[in-house]
Design a protein around this motif. Structure first.
Motif: not given
Length: 142
Positions: A55-58, A62-64
């Motif tokens: 679940g870790y994202t940044f 607009g790009a994940e």
């Protein structure tokens, strides 16, 4: 068609095919060992559930970026590598060391040029020094 048949029946190709099948099966076995035994053991030791970083994202413009999946894959790789080393490589190395025979030396080093020469040689093939002369010169006087 006979050339293709010869190509398929060559020993190296058959050995390679067997190695790929055994390697794939071994990979499944190791992954099951890690997934079903090692990872739950880590969870039991740490007192929680199995670690999951998916679940870790940044987000940037607009790009994940899902760096959590990379962390999961990296941890999985490290655990698999450790299991393979400790449960396969290390025991196999020790097992094979038991069966190694002590080989007798067939060569010695020339005292002048440090080249490897046959044990029975009286003259070095590289520097041409007479070995009996060098050995006598190295002896302490009586």
């Amino acid at each position: 068609m006979s050339g293709f048949k010869k190509f398929l029946m060559r020993g190296n190709l058959v050995e390679l095919a067997v190695a790929v099948v055994v390697g794939a099966t071994f990979s499944v076995l190791i992954q099951a060992l890690v997934k079903d035994l090692i990872t739950p053991l880590i969870a039991a030791i740490t007192g929680g559930k199995e670690p999951d970083f998916s679940g870790y994202t940044f987000t940037v413009n607009g790009a994940e970026f899902k760096y959590g999946d990379f962390i999961n894959s990296l941890l999985s790789f490290l655990i698999v590598a450790a299991v393979v080393y400790w449960l396969v490589v290390l025991p196999m190395t020790r097992f094979l060391a038991l069966f190694e025979t002590k080989k007798e030396a067939t060569e010695k080093q020339c005292p002048e040029c440090l080249s490897d020469i046959p044990l029975d040689a009286r003259r070095c093939a590289f520097c041409t020094v007479e070995l009996s002369t060098v050995a006598a010169a190295d002896r302490p006087p009586a």
